[in-house]
Structures are given as C-alpha cells and as structure tokens.
Design a protein around this motif. Structure first.
Motif, PDB file in Angstrom:
ATOM      1  N   MET A   1       0.823  -1.189   0.000  1.00  0.00           N
ATOM      2  CA  MET A   1       0.000   0.000   0.000  1.00  0.00           C
ATOM      3  C   MET A   1       0.870   1.258   0.000  1.00  0.00           C
ATOM      4  O   MET A   1       0.573   2.215  -0.692  1.00  0.00           O
ATOM      5  CB  MET A   1      -0.925  -0.008   1.215  1.00  0.00           C
ATOM      6  N   LEU A   2       1.947   1.231   0.776  1.00  0.00           N
ATOM      7  CA  LEU A   2       2.856   2.375   0.826  1.00  0.00           C
ATOM      8  C   LEU A   2       3.518   2.594  -0.534  1.00  0.00           C
ATOM      9  O   LEU A   2       3.670   3.737  -0.981  1.00  0.00           O
ATOM     10  CB  LEU A   2       3.908   2.157   1.914  1.00  0.00           C
ATOM     11  N   LYS A   3       3.860   1.504  -1.195  1.00  0.00           N
ATOM     12  CA  LYS A   3       4.480   1.591  -2.523  1.00  0.00           C
ATOM     13  C   LYS A   3       3.508   2.215  -3.520  1.00  0.00           C
ATOM     14  O   LYS A   3       3.883   3.087  -4.302  1.00  0.00           O
ATOM     15  CB  LYS A   3       4.913   0.202  -2.986  1.00  0.00           C
ATOM     16  N   GLU A   4       2.258   1.784  -3.486  1.00  0.00           N
ATOM     17  CA  GLU A   4       1.251   2.345  -4.387  1.00  0.00           C
ATOM     18  C   GLU A   4       1.036   3.829  -4.123  1.00  0.00           C
ATOM     19  O   GLU A   4       0.907   4.624  -5.057  1.00  0.00           O
ATOM     20  CB  GLU A   4      -0.078   1.611  -4.223  1.00  0.00           C
ATOM     21  N   PHE A   5       1.008   4.209  -2.846  1.00  0.00           N
ATOM     22  CA  PHE A   5       0.839   5.623  -2.508  1.00  0.00           C
ATOM     23  C   PHE A   5       2.019   6.440  -3.018  1.00  0.00           C
ATOM     24  O   PHE A   5       1.847   7.525  -3.559  1.00  0.00           O
ATOM     25  CB  PHE A   5       0.674   5.812  -0.996  1.00  0.00           C
ATOM     26  N   ARG A   6       3.229   5.928  -2.851  1.00  0.00           N
ATOM     27  CA  ARG A   6       4.421   6.631  -3.325  1.00  0.00           C
ATOM     28  C   ARG A   6       4.358   6.797  -4.847  1.00  0.00           C
ATOM     29  O   ARG A   6       4.673   7.870  -5.367  1.00  0.00           O
ATOM     30  CB  ARG A   6       5.674   5.872  -2.927  1.00  0.00           C
ATOM     31  N   GLU A   7       3.955   5.759  -5.567  1.00  0.00           N
ATOM     32  CA  GLU A   7       3.827   5.855  -7.027  1.00  0.00           C
ATOM     33  C   GLU A   7       2.785   6.901  -7.416  1.00  0.00           C
ATOM     34  O   GLU A   7       2.988   7.687  -8.330  1.00  0.00           O
ATOM     35  CB  GLU A   7       3.454   4.499  -7.619  1.00  0.00           C
ATOM     36  N   PHE A   8       1.675   6.919  -6.698  1.00  0.00           N
ATOM     37  CA  PHE A   8       0.618   7.898  -6.967  1.00  0.00           C
ATOM     38  C   PHE A   8       1.105   9.317  -6.693  1.00  0.00           C
ATOM     39  O   PHE A   8       0.913  10.221  -7.496  1.00  0.00           O
ATOM     40  CB  PHE A   8      -0.608   7.593  -6.100  1.00  0.00           C
ATOM     41  N   ALA A   9       1.765   9.504  -5.557  1.00  0.00           N
ATOM     42  CA  ALA A   9       2.201  10.839  -5.157  1.00  0.00           C
ATOM     43  C   ALA A   9       3.308  11.382  -6.055  1.00  0.00           C
ATOM     44  O   ALA A   9       3.450  12.590  -6.200  1.00  0.00           O
ATOM     45  CB  ALA A   9       2.667  10.821  -3.702  1.00  0.00           C
ATOM     46  N   MET A  10       4.074  10.511  -6.663  1.00  0.00           N
ATOM     47  CA  MET A  10       5.184  10.958  -7.499  1.00  0.00           C
ATOM     48  C   MET A  10       4.810  11.090  -8.972  1.00  0.00           C
ATOM     49  O   MET A  10       5.659  11.440  -9.782  1.00  0.00           O
ATOM     50  CB  MET A  10       6.380   9.999  -7.359  1.00  0.00           C
ATOM     51  N   LYS A  11       3.575  10.808  -9.315  1.00  0.00           N
ATOM     52  CA  LYS A  11       3.153  11.010 -10.696  1.00  0.00           C
ATOM     53  C   LYS A  11       3.237  12.491 -11.021  1.00  0.00           C
ATOM     54  O   LYS A  11       3.034  13.348 -10.176  1.00  0.00           O
ATOM     55  CB  LYS A  11       1.717  10.528 -10.913  1.00  0.00           C
ATOM     56  N   GLY A  12       3.518  12.799 -12.256  1.00  0.00           N
ATOM     57  CA  GLY A  12       3.692  14.182 -12.681  1.00  0.00           C
ATOM     58  C   GLY A  12       2.489  15.055 -12.400  1.00  0.00           C
ATOM     59  O   GLY A  12       2.623  16.187 -11.958  1.00  0.00           O
ATOM     60  N   ASN A  13       1.286  14.545 -12.633  1.00  0.00           N
ATOM     61  CA  ASN A  13       0.092  15.357 -12.450  1.00  0.00           C
ATOM     62  C   ASN A  13      -0.111  15.755 -10.995  1.00  0.00           C
ATOM     63  O   ASN A  13      -0.521  16.876 -10.711  1.00  0.00           O
ATOM     64  CB  ASN A  13      -1.150  14.614 -12.948  1.00  0.00           C
ATOM     65  N   VAL A  14       0.156  14.862 -10.071  1.00  0.00           N
ATOM     66  CA  VAL A  14      -0.037  15.165  -8.655  1.00  0.00           C
ATOM     67  C   VAL A  14       0.966  16.223  -8.209  1.00  0.00           C
ATOM     68  O   VAL A  14       0.620  17.172  -7.508  1.00  0.00           O
ATOM     69  CB  VAL A  14       0.084  13.884  -7.799  1.00  0.00           C
ATOM     70  N   VAL A  15       2.201  16.078  -8.626  1.00  0.00           N
ATOM     71  CA  VAL A  15       3.232  17.050  -8.260  1.00  0.00           C
ATOM     72  C   VAL A  15       2.907  18.408  -8.892  1.00  0.00           C
ATOM     73  O   VAL A  15       3.011  19.446  -8.236  1.00  0.00           O
ATOM     74  CB  VAL A  15       4.632  16.548  -8.682  1.00  0.00           C
ATOM     75  N   ASP A  16       2.500  18.407 -10.162  1.00  0.00           N
ATOM     76  CA  ASP A  16       2.117  19.657 -10.828  1.00  0.00           C
ATOM     77  C   ASP A  16       0.961  20.331 -10.096  1.00  0.00           C
ATOM     78  O   ASP A  16       0.957  21.545  -9.922  1.00  0.00           O
ATOM     79  CB  ASP A  16       1.717  19.403 -12.282  1.00  0.00           C
ATOM     80  N   LEU A  17      -0.020  19.545  -9.670  1.00  0.00           N
ATOM     81  CA  LEU A  17      -1.154  20.094  -8.944  1.00  0.00           C
ATOM     82  C   LEU A  17      -0.709  20.704  -7.616  1.00  0.00           C
ATOM     83  O   LEU A  17      -1.151  21.791  -7.255  1.00  0.00           O
ATOM     84  CB  LEU A  17      -2.211  19.015  -8.703  1.00  0.00           C
ATOM     85  N   ALA A  18       0.181  20.017  -6.912  1.00  0.00           N
ATOM     86  CA  ALA A  18       0.666  20.537  -5.631  1.00  0.00           C
ATOM     87  C   ALA A  18       1.404  21.858  -5.833  1.00  0.00           C
ATOM     88  O   ALA A  18       1.193  22.815  -5.080  1.00  0.00           O
ATOM     89  CB  ALA A  18       1.590  19.510  -4.969  1.00  0.00           C
ATOM     90  N   VAL A  19       2.233  21.925  -6.852  1.00  0.00           N
ATOM     91  CA  VAL A  19       2.956  23.170  -7.141  1.00  0.00           C
ATOM     92  C   VAL A  19       1.955  24.275  -7.481  1.00  0.00           C
ATOM     93  O   VAL A  19       2.076  25.407  -7.014  1.00  0.00           O
ATOM     94  CB  VAL A  19       3.968  22.962  -8.279  1.00  0.00           C
ATOM     95  N   GLY A  20       0.942  23.952  -8.273  1.00  0.00           N
ATOM     96  CA  GLY A  20      -0.076  24.936  -8.640  1.00  0.00           C
ATOM     97  C   GLY A  20      -0.834  25.463  -7.433  1.00  0.00           C
ATOM     98  O   GLY A  20      -1.107  26.661  -7.336  1.00  0.00           O
TER      99      GLY A  20
END
Length: 138
Positions: A1-20
């Motif tokens: 579960m932690l691995k899946e969360f890390r993969e989700f959080a490191m996707k480009g769209n999530v990071v772009d959204l956080a920066v936005g």
C-alpha cells in the motif's frame, strides 16, 4: 500500500497540482495585499476616506458598534464591505489569469503557425531516391 501511494504521489500530475496550489496560495496573498493595501485605500481616498472593510448592516437591535469587529461581537451583521473587497479580489485574480492564458494561447498559436523546418532525409532515403532517379533514366 505504501508503494502504491508513493507511485501515486510521485506522478507528474499530482506534483504539478501541488505546485499549482502552493503558487496559487501565494498569488492569493499577493492579490489580497494589492486590494487591501493599494486599491481600496485609493478608492477610499477618491470617495472621501471611506473604508469598505467596515461597511456593515446590523441584523439585530443589540448591535450599535462603529466598526465591523466590534459589531460581530455584539450580534449578527451583514458585512457587505468585506464582500465587496473579496469580490474585487476575485475579479483581479480572474483578470490576471485571463491575461496569462491569453498570452500562453498566443505563444501556442505562433508555435503552431511557424512552419517546421524540413527534416533532412536519412542516408537510406537518399540512396533510395538516387536508385529511383537512375531507374527513371534507364
């Protein structure tokens, strides 16, 4: 579960959204300061020193304060001055975003309209072209 969360959080769209979101919050603070510290005092000076932040309508007879903070402590008030300030904030943000998107669209149209440089043919294509030309002559 932690691995899946890390993969989700490191996707480009999530990071772009956080920066936005972070940039948007900082931009909101700048706009709030612009409205509260620059635009509203100018409007107040033009209108004879009026302070929109203290414009309110008391909704109960117990409210007899002259400023909004004290009036809210005494009872229910309709703080239309704060609403006007926030509405002005919104229009400034909307206008700035409109201008940014407008410039981005212009740049994008110019890039699309610019003719692409013809690609240099590969060695294979040149060889095949020579063979074709030789066969036409024969």
């Amino acid at each position: 579960m932690l691995k899946e969360f890390r993969e989700f959080a490191m996707k480009g769209n999530v990071v772009d959204l956080a920066v936005g979101v972070i940039i948007g919050a900082a931009f909101g603070a700048i706009v709030n300061s612009l409205v509260a510290d620059v635009i509203m005092p100018i409007i107040g000076a033009i209108t004879g020193g009026l302070d929109f932040s203290n414009y309110f309508i008391p909704l109960s007879k117990a409210v007899n304060a002259t400023n909004l903070a004290d009036a809210k402590k005494q009872g229910a008030v309709l703080a239309y001055g704060s609403f006007l300030t926030l509405t002005l904030n919104f229009f400034i943000v909307a206008f700035v975003l409109f201008m940014i998107i407008r410039v981005m669209n212009r740049v994008k149209r110019k890039q699309e309209a610019a003719p692409a440089a013809p690609a240099k043919p590969t060695a294979e294509v040149e060889l095949l072209t020579e063979i074709r030309d030789l066969l036409k002559k024969a």
